[in-house]
Design an enzyme around this catalytic site. Structure first.
Site, short mmCIF file in Angstrom:
data_model
loop_
_atom_site.label_atom_id
_atom_site.label_comp_id
_atom_site.label_asym_id
_atom_site.label_seq_id
_atom_site.Cartn_x
_atom_site.Cartn_y
_atom_site.Cartn_z
N ASP A 97 -1.92 10.97 -1.65
CA ASP A 97 -2.27 9.77 -2.60
C ASP A 97 -2.91 10.67 -3.91
OD1 ASP A 97 -2.70 8.57 0.11
OD2 ASP A 97 -2.66 7.12 -1.37
N ARG A 122 0.97 -1.03 0.06
CA ARG A 122 -0.11 0.11 -0.04
C ARG A 122 0.96 1.18 0.02
NH1 ARG A 122 2.50 1.77 3.87
NH2 ARG A 122 0.88 3.39 4.02
N ASN A 167 -5.49 12.44 1.09
CA ASN A 167 -4.28 11.70 1.81
C ASN A 167 -5.07 10.61 2.86
OD1 ASN A 167 -1.43 10.65 2.44
ND2 ASN A 167 -1.38 11.73 4.17
N ARG A 171 -7.51 0.12 -6.64
CA ARG A 171 -7.75 1.13 -5.52
C ARG A 171 -8.11 2.50 -6.30
NH1 ARG A 171 -4.29 1.19 -0.47
NH2 ARG A 171 -6.10 2.31 0.30
O1 MRU Z 1 -4.32 3.30 2.49
P1 MRU Z 1 -2.81 3.51 2.17
O2 MRU Z 1 -2.35 2.88 3.23
O3 MRU Z 1 -2.48 2.94 0.78
O4 MRU Z 1 -2.69 5.01 2.22
C1 MRU Z 1 -1.33 5.50 2.27
C2 MRU Z 1 -1.57 7.00 2.51
O5 MRU Z 1 -2.48 7.68 2.74
C3 MRU Z 1 -0.03 7.73 2.45
O6 MRU Z 1 0.03 8.68 3.26
C4 MRU Z 1 0.21 7.81 0.87
O7 MRU Z 1 0.04 6.87 -0.12
C5 MRU Z 1 1.49 8.58 0.74
S1 MRU Z 1 2.54 7.10 0.68
C6 MRU Z 1 4.31 7.95 0.40
#
Ligand code: MRU
Length: 351
Positions: free
Chosen positions: A238, A45, A248, A88
Protein backbone atom coordinates in the site's frame (compact mmCIF):
# COMPACT_ATOMS: atom_id res chain seq x y z
CA UNK A 1 -9.44 -9.82 -18.03
CA UNK A 2 -11.37 -9.25 -14.79
CA UNK A 3 -13.57 -6.15 -14.71
CA UNK A 4 -12.46 -4.09 -11.68
CA UNK A 5 -13.52 -0.58 -12.70
CA UNK A 6 -14.64 1.18 -15.85
CA UNK A 7 -15.73 4.66 -16.87
CA UNK A 8 -18.90 4.65 -18.99
CA UNK A 9 -20.20 8.07 -20.12
CA UNK A 10 -21.99 9.35 -17.03
CA UNK A 11 -21.03 6.67 -14.49
CA UNK A 12 -18.18 4.65 -13.01
CA UNK A 13 -18.89 0.94 -12.86
CA UNK A 14 -17.20 -1.25 -10.24
CA UNK A 15 -17.64 -4.83 -9.19
CA UNK A 16 -18.78 -4.78 -5.53
CA UNK A 17 -15.85 -6.48 -3.78
CA UNK A 18 -17.81 -6.75 -0.52
CA UNK A 19 -20.19 -9.20 -2.18
CA UNK A 20 -17.71 -11.51 -3.90
CA UNK A 21 -17.56 -14.46 -4.26
CA UNK A 22 -21.21 -15.10 -3.35
CA UNK A 23 -22.55 -12.49 -5.77
CA UNK A 24 -21.05 -10.68 -8.78
CA UNK A 25 -22.82 -7.34 -8.54
CA UNK A 26 -21.82 -4.16 -10.37
CA UNK A 27 -22.24 -0.77 -8.68
CA UNK A 28 -22.80 2.42 -10.71
CA UNK A 29 -21.39 5.58 -9.13
CA UNK A 30 -22.87 8.72 -10.70
CA UNK A 31 -21.31 11.39 -8.49
CA UNK A 32 -17.98 12.06 -6.80
CA UNK A 33 -19.46 11.53 -3.28
CA UNK A 34 -20.72 8.12 -4.43
CA UNK A 35 -17.22 7.21 -5.62
CA UNK A 36 -15.70 8.43 -2.33
CA UNK A 37 -18.19 6.31 -0.40
CA UNK A 38 -17.39 3.28 -2.57
CA UNK A 39 -13.69 3.66 -1.71
CA UNK A 40 -14.33 4.20 2.02
CA UNK A 41 -16.70 1.26 2.32
CA UNK A 42 -14.46 -1.09 0.29
CA UNK A 43 -16.74 -1.63 -2.71
CA UNK A 44 -13.39 -1.07 -4.41
CA UNK A 45 -10.13 -1.61 -2.53
CA UNK A 46 -6.45 -2.34 -3.16
CA UNK A 47 -3.92 0.46 -3.51
CA UNK A 48 -3.73 0.93 -7.32
CA UNK A 49 -7.50 0.38 -7.77
CA UNK A 50 -8.24 3.06 -5.18
CA UNK A 51 -6.00 5.48 -7.10
CA UNK A 52 -7.80 4.75 -10.37
CA UNK A 53 -11.22 5.11 -8.70
CA UNK A 54 -10.26 8.47 -7.19
CA UNK A 55 -9.00 9.75 -10.56
CA UNK A 56 -12.21 8.69 -12.32
CA UNK A 57 -14.22 10.11 -9.40
CA UNK A 58 -12.56 13.50 -9.81
CA UNK A 59 -13.16 13.47 -13.58
CA UNK A 60 -16.80 12.51 -13.04
CA UNK A 61 -17.26 15.08 -10.27
CA UNK A 62 -16.02 17.87 -12.51
CA UNK A 63 -18.24 16.71 -15.37
CA UNK A 64 -21.17 17.15 -12.99
CA UNK A 65 -19.98 20.53 -11.68
CA UNK A 66 -22.52 23.33 -11.96
CA UNK A 67 -19.83 26.00 -11.50
CA UNK A 68 -20.25 29.19 -13.46
CA UNK A 69 -16.85 30.14 -14.83
CA UNK A 70 -13.37 28.75 -14.36
CA UNK A 71 -12.74 30.33 -10.95
CA UNK A 72 -15.70 28.55 -9.31
CA UNK A 73 -14.78 25.43 -11.30
CA UNK A 74 -11.30 25.49 -9.72
CA UNK A 75 -12.86 25.74 -6.23
CA UNK A 76 -15.09 22.73 -7.01
CA UNK A 77 -12.08 20.83 -8.29
CA UNK A 78 -10.13 21.38 -5.07
CA UNK A 79 -13.14 20.27 -2.99
CA UNK A 80 -13.51 17.11 -5.05
CA UNK A 81 -9.80 16.31 -4.63
CA UNK A 82 -10.12 16.84 -0.85
CA UNK A 83 -13.14 14.55 -0.76
CA UNK A 84 -11.15 11.75 -2.41
CA UNK A 85 -8.09 12.36 -0.23
CA UNK A 86 -10.20 11.85 2.91
CA UNK A 87 -11.31 8.33 2.01
CA UNK A 88 -8.42 6.06 3.07
CA UNK A 89 -5.07 7.17 4.51
CA UNK A 90 -2.52 4.39 3.95
CA UNK A 91 -2.40 3.54 0.24
CA UNK A 92 -0.21 6.23 -1.32
CA UNK A 93 -1.54 5.48 -4.82
CA UNK A 94 -4.63 7.47 -3.83
CA UNK A 95 -2.60 10.64 -3.19
CA UNK A 96 -0.36 9.96 -6.17
CA UNK A 97 -3.41 9.78 -8.49
CA UNK A 98 -4.94 12.95 -6.97
CA UNK A 99 -1.62 14.77 -7.51
CA UNK A 100 -1.60 13.69 -11.15
CA UNK A 101 -5.12 15.02 -11.61
CA UNK A 102 -4.09 18.29 -9.96
CA UNK A 103 -1.11 18.63 -12.31
CA UNK A 104 -3.33 17.96 -15.33
CA UNK A 105 -5.80 20.59 -14.12
CA UNK A 106 -3.03 23.13 -13.51
CA UNK A 107 -1.63 22.58 -17.03
CA UNK A 108 -5.06 23.09 -18.57
CA UNK A 109 -5.78 26.16 -16.47
CA UNK A 110 -2.38 27.62 -17.37
CA UNK A 111 -3.19 27.10 -21.06
CA UNK A 112 -6.44 29.05 -20.56
CA UNK A 113 -8.74 26.10 -21.30
CA UNK A 114 -12.52 26.35 -20.92
CA UNK A 115 -14.34 24.22 -18.35
CA UNK A 116 -15.36 21.79 -21.11
CA UNK A 117 -11.74 21.47 -22.21
CA UNK A 118 -10.64 20.95 -18.61
CA UNK A 119 -13.25 18.22 -18.17
CA UNK A 120 -11.99 16.46 -21.30
CA UNK A 121 -8.40 16.78 -20.04
CA UNK A 122 -9.28 15.30 -16.63
CA UNK A 123 -11.07 12.38 -18.27
CA UNK A 124 -8.03 11.70 -20.47
CA UNK A 125 -5.73 11.79 -17.44
CA UNK A 126 -7.90 9.40 -15.41
CA UNK A 127 -8.08 7.00 -18.36
CA UNK A 128 -4.29 7.21 -18.74
CA UNK A 129 -3.84 6.36 -15.04
CA UNK A 130 -6.13 3.36 -15.55
CA UNK A 131 -4.39 2.13 -18.71
CA UNK A 132 -0.88 2.67 -17.32
CA UNK A 133 -1.75 0.61 -14.26
CA UNK A 134 -2.74 -2.37 -16.40
CA UNK A 135 0.48 -2.00 -18.43
CA UNK A 136 2.54 -1.70 -15.24
CA UNK A 137 0.99 -4.86 -13.80
CA UNK A 138 1.85 -6.75 -16.98
CA UNK A 139 5.41 -5.41 -16.85
CA UNK A 140 5.70 -6.43 -13.17
CA UNK A 141 4.53 -9.88 -14.17
CA UNK A 142 7.19 -10.02 -16.90
CA UNK A 143 9.97 -9.14 -14.47
CA UNK A 144 8.57 -11.07 -11.53
CA UNK A 145 7.97 -14.40 -13.26
CA UNK A 146 11.71 -15.11 -13.08
CA UNK A 147 11.56 -15.34 -9.25
CA UNK A 148 8.93 -18.09 -9.45
CA UNK A 149 10.48 -21.50 -10.13
CA UNK A 150 8.56 -24.18 -11.99
CA UNK A 151 6.65 -26.23 -9.43
CA UNK A 152 6.75 -23.44 -6.81
CA UNK A 153 4.30 -23.34 -3.93
CA UNK A 154 3.67 -19.62 -3.44
CA UNK A 155 2.08 -17.97 -0.41
CA UNK A 156 0.30 -14.65 -0.84
CA UNK A 157 -1.54 -12.45 1.63
CA UNK A 158 -4.63 -10.28 1.14
CA UNK A 159 -5.59 -9.66 -2.49
CA UNK A 160 -3.05 -8.02 -4.75
CA UNK A 161 -4.77 -9.22 -7.89
CA UNK A 162 -6.79 -7.86 -10.80
CA UNK A 163 -9.41 -6.69 -8.31
CA UNK A 164 -6.88 -4.59 -6.39
CA UNK A 165 -5.50 -2.92 -9.53
CA UNK A 166 -6.93 -1.76 -12.85
CA UNK A 167 -6.39 -5.36 -13.98
CA UNK A 168 -3.98 -8.36 -13.95
CA UNK A 169 -2.62 -7.62 -10.46
CA UNK A 170 0.73 -6.99 -8.81
CA UNK A 171 1.52 -10.04 -6.64
CA UNK A 172 -1.04 -12.12 -8.55
CA UNK A 173 0.29 -10.61 -11.77
CA UNK A 174 3.66 -12.19 -10.97
CA UNK A 175 1.92 -15.52 -10.40
CA UNK A 176 -0.24 -15.15 -13.54
CA UNK A 177 2.83 -14.40 -15.66
CA UNK A 178 4.63 -17.48 -14.31
CA UNK A 179 1.57 -19.61 -15.12
CA UNK A 180 1.40 -18.06 -18.63
CA UNK A 181 5.01 -19.16 -19.12
CA UNK A 182 3.84 -22.72 -18.56
CA UNK A 183 5.16 -23.10 -15.01
CA UNK A 184 3.20 -25.35 -12.66
CA UNK A 185 2.36 -23.16 -9.67
CA UNK A 186 0.37 -23.87 -6.52
CA UNK A 187 -0.87 -20.85 -4.57
CA UNK A 188 -1.59 -20.68 -0.86
CA UNK A 189 -3.93 -17.77 -0.10
CA UNK A 190 -3.99 -16.49 3.48
CA UNK A 191 -7.65 -15.88 4.32
CA UNK A 192 -6.70 -12.40 5.66
CA UNK A 193 -8.86 -11.52 8.64
CA UNK A 194 -10.97 -9.51 9.13
CA UNK A 195 -12.11 -8.56 5.62
CA UNK A 196 -11.13 -11.93 4.11
CA UNK A 197 -9.61 -10.55 0.91
CA UNK A 198 -7.54 -13.73 0.52
CA UNK A 199 -10.31 -16.26 1.10
CA UNK A 200 -12.91 -14.35 -0.90
CA UNK A 201 -11.09 -12.39 -3.59
CA UNK A 202 -7.70 -14.00 -4.25
CA UNK A 203 -9.23 -17.48 -4.26
CA UNK A 204 -12.07 -16.28 -6.53
CA UNK A 205 -9.67 -14.77 -9.06
CA UNK A 206 -7.34 -17.76 -9.15
CA UNK A 207 -9.95 -20.51 -9.17
CA UNK A 208 -11.81 -18.97 -12.12
CA UNK A 209 -8.51 -19.09 -14.04
CA UNK A 210 -7.88 -22.70 -13.10
CA UNK A 211 -4.83 -21.93 -10.96
CA UNK A 212 -4.23 -24.45 -8.16
CA UNK A 213 -5.38 -22.59 -5.00
CA UNK A 214 -5.44 -23.56 -1.33
CA UNK A 215 -6.94 -21.20 1.26
CA UNK A 216 -5.40 -21.25 4.73
CA UNK A 217 -5.93 -19.17 7.84
CA UNK A 218 -3.03 -16.82 8.68
CA UNK A 219 -2.06 -18.95 11.65
CA UNK A 220 -1.34 -21.89 9.33
CA UNK A 221 1.33 -20.09 7.30
CA UNK A 222 4.15 -20.55 9.86
CA UNK A 223 3.58 -24.26 10.41
CA UNK A 224 3.33 -24.87 6.64
CA UNK A 225 6.64 -23.07 6.14
CA UNK A 226 8.22 -25.18 8.87
CA UNK A 227 6.88 -28.30 7.17
CA UNK A 228 8.63 -27.25 3.93
CA UNK A 229 5.37 -26.67 2.04
CA UNK A 230 6.01 -23.04 0.98
CA UNK A 231 8.83 -22.06 -1.44
CA UNK A 232 8.17 -18.37 -1.94
CA UNK A 233 6.08 -15.47 -0.63
CA UNK A 234 4.81 -12.67 -2.90
CA UNK A 235 2.60 -9.88 -1.56
CA UNK A 236 1.46 -6.44 -2.71
CA UNK A 237 1.96 -3.10 -0.96
CA UNK A 238 0.00 0.00 0.00
CA UNK A 239 2.97 2.27 0.56
CA UNK A 240 6.72 1.69 0.36
CA UNK A 241 8.84 4.22 2.26
CA UNK A 242 12.15 5.55 0.95
CA UNK A 243 14.14 2.96 2.94
CA UNK A 244 12.03 0.04 1.63
CA UNK A 245 9.85 -0.43 4.73
CA UNK A 246 6.50 -1.59 3.38
CA UNK A 247 2.92 -1.06 4.54
CA UNK A 248 0.59 -3.82 3.45
CA UNK A 249 -2.48 -5.59 4.79
CA UNK A 250 -2.36 -6.45 8.48
CA UNK A 251 -0.70 -9.85 8.89
CA UNK A 252 1.97 -9.28 6.24
CA UNK A 253 4.63 -8.51 8.86
CA UNK A 254 4.04 -11.83 10.61
CA UNK A 255 4.35 -13.68 7.28
CA UNK A 256 7.62 -11.84 6.51
CA UNK A 257 9.16 -12.70 9.89
CA UNK A 258 8.12 -16.32 9.46
CA UNK A 259 9.59 -16.42 5.95
CA UNK A 260 12.96 -15.12 7.21
CA UNK A 261 12.97 -17.69 10.01
CA UNK A 262 12.53 -20.44 7.41
CA UNK A 263 14.84 -18.97 4.73
CA UNK A 264 11.99 -18.48 2.29
CA UNK A 265 12.32 -15.57 -0.18
CA UNK A 266 9.82 -12.79 0.58
CA UNK A 267 9.01 -10.46 -2.36
CA UNK A 268 6.84 -7.37 -2.59
CA UNK A 269 5.29 -6.59 -6.00
CA UNK A 270 4.18 -2.99 -6.48
CA UNK A 271 4.23 -0.29 -9.15
CA UNK A 272 6.39 2.81 -8.65
CA UNK A 273 3.17 4.71 -7.82
CA UNK A 274 3.20 2.79 -4.50
CA UNK A 275 6.70 4.01 -3.62
CA UNK A 276 6.70 7.19 -1.55
CA UNK A 277 10.18 8.71 -1.38
CA UNK A 278 8.81 11.56 0.75
CA UNK A 279 8.12 9.14 3.60
CA UNK A 280 11.51 8.24 5.10
CA UNK A 281 10.58 4.95 6.81
CA UNK A 282 7.71 2.76 7.95
CA UNK A 283 7.21 4.63 11.23
CA UNK A 284 6.02 7.62 9.21
CA UNK A 285 3.35 5.73 7.24
CA UNK A 286 -0.18 6.46 8.52
CA UNK A 287 -1.99 3.24 9.44
CA UNK A 288 -5.73 3.20 8.91
CA UNK A 289 -7.78 2.06 11.91
CA UNK A 290 -11.08 0.69 10.59
CA UNK A 291 -14.49 0.07 12.10
CA UNK A 292 -14.44 -2.35 15.07
CA UNK A 293 -17.45 -4.09 13.59
CA UNK A 294 -15.23 -5.68 10.92
CA UNK A 295 -13.60 -7.67 13.75
CA UNK A 296 -16.52 -8.13 16.13
CA UNK A 297 -18.95 -9.34 13.46
CA UNK A 298 -19.04 -11.62 10.47
CA UNK A 299 -21.84 -10.19 8.34
CA UNK A 300 -24.77 -9.83 10.71
CA UNK A 301 -23.41 -12.38 13.25
CA UNK A 302 -21.62 -11.14 16.36
CA UNK A 303 -18.37 -13.06 17.06
CA UNK A 304 -17.20 -11.32 20.23
CA UNK A 305 -19.00 -10.66 23.50
CA UNK A 306 -20.34 -7.15 23.98
CA UNK A 307 -17.92 -5.31 26.28
CA UNK A 308 -14.71 -6.78 24.79
CA UNK A 309 -12.35 -4.10 23.47
CA UNK A 310 -11.57 -4.40 19.77
CA UNK A 311 -8.63 -3.13 17.69
CA UNK A 312 -8.68 -3.01 13.92
CA UNK A 313 -5.50 -1.57 12.40
CA UNK A 314 -5.92 -2.40 8.71
CA UNK A 315 -2.22 -2.44 7.76
CA UNK A 316 1.17 -3.24 9.23
CA UNK A 317 4.76 -2.37 8.41
CA UNK A 318 7.27 -4.94 7.21
CA UNK A 319 10.76 -3.58 7.88
CA UNK A 320 12.93 -3.61 4.76
CA UNK A 321 15.38 -6.16 6.18
CA UNK A 322 12.74 -8.90 5.66
CA UNK A 323 12.24 -8.08 1.96
CA UNK A 324 14.25 -10.08 -0.59
CA UNK A 325 13.27 -7.83 -3.49
CA UNK A 326 10.64 -5.38 -4.74
CA UNK A 327 9.18 -6.26 -8.14
CA UNK A 328 8.25 -3.11 -10.06
CA UNK A 329 7.34 -2.33 -13.67
CA UNK A 330 10.97 -1.25 -14.15
CA UNK A 331 12.56 -4.43 -12.83
CA UNK A 332 13.33 -6.02 -9.48
CA UNK A 333 14.81 -3.64 -6.92
CA UNK A 334 17.24 -5.11 -4.39
CA UNK A 335 18.71 -3.93 -1.07
CA UNK A 336 19.96 -1.45 -0.12
CA UNK A 337 16.54 0.01 -0.96
CA UNK A 338 17.46 3.56 0.05
CA UNK A 339 19.70 3.43 -3.08
CA UNK A 340 17.75 1.22 -5.49
CA UNK A 341 14.40 3.01 -4.98
CA UNK A 342 15.96 6.40 -5.61
CA UNK A 343 17.74 5.05 -8.70
CA UNK A 344 14.49 3.65 -10.15
CA UNK A 345 12.91 7.12 -9.98
CA UNK A 346 16.01 8.79 -11.41
CA UNK A 347 15.88 6.37 -14.37
CA UNK A 348 12.17 7.06 -14.81
CA UNK A 349 12.80 10.81 -14.86
CA UNK A 350 15.54 10.33 -17.46
CA UNK A 351 13.50 7.94 -19.64
O1 MRU B 1 -7.72 -2.81 2.74
P1 MRU B 1 -7.39 -3.22 1.32
O2 MRU B 1 -8.14 -4.41 0.86
O3 MRU B 1 -7.50 -2.03 0.39
O4 MRU B 1 -5.87 -3.61 1.38
C1 MRU B 1 -5.26 -4.06 0.20
C2 MRU B 1 -3.87 -4.54 0.40
O5 MRU B 1 -3.31 -4.50 1.47
C3 MRU B 1 -3.15 -5.00 -0.85
O6 MRU B 1 -2.24 -6.00 -0.54
C4 MRU B 1 -2.39 -3.80 -1.46
O7 MRU B 1 -3.27 -2.73 -1.64
C5 MRU B 1 -1.75 -4.15 -2.74
S1 MRU B 1 -2.91 -4.28 -4.04
C6 MRU B 1 -2.10 -4.52 -5.51
Amino acid sequence: MLPTIDLQDDAIIMVDQRKLPAQEIYVRCRTAPEVAKAIRTMVIRGAPAIGVAAAYGIALGMKRSTAKGTRQFAVDFQKTCDLMAGTRPTAVNLFWAIDRMKRAFAEGAQAGESTDELIARLEREATAIHDEDVANCRAMGGHGAQIVPDGARVLTHCNAGALATAGYGSALGVIRAAVEQGKRIAVFADETRPFLQGARLTAWELVREGINTTVITESMAGPLMRAGEIDLVVVGADRIAANGDTANKIGTYTVAVMAKEHNIPFYVAAPLSTIDLSTPDGDHIPIEERDQREVSHLGASRLTPAGANIRNPAFDITPHRYITGIVTERGILRPPYSESLKQAFAQLAGA
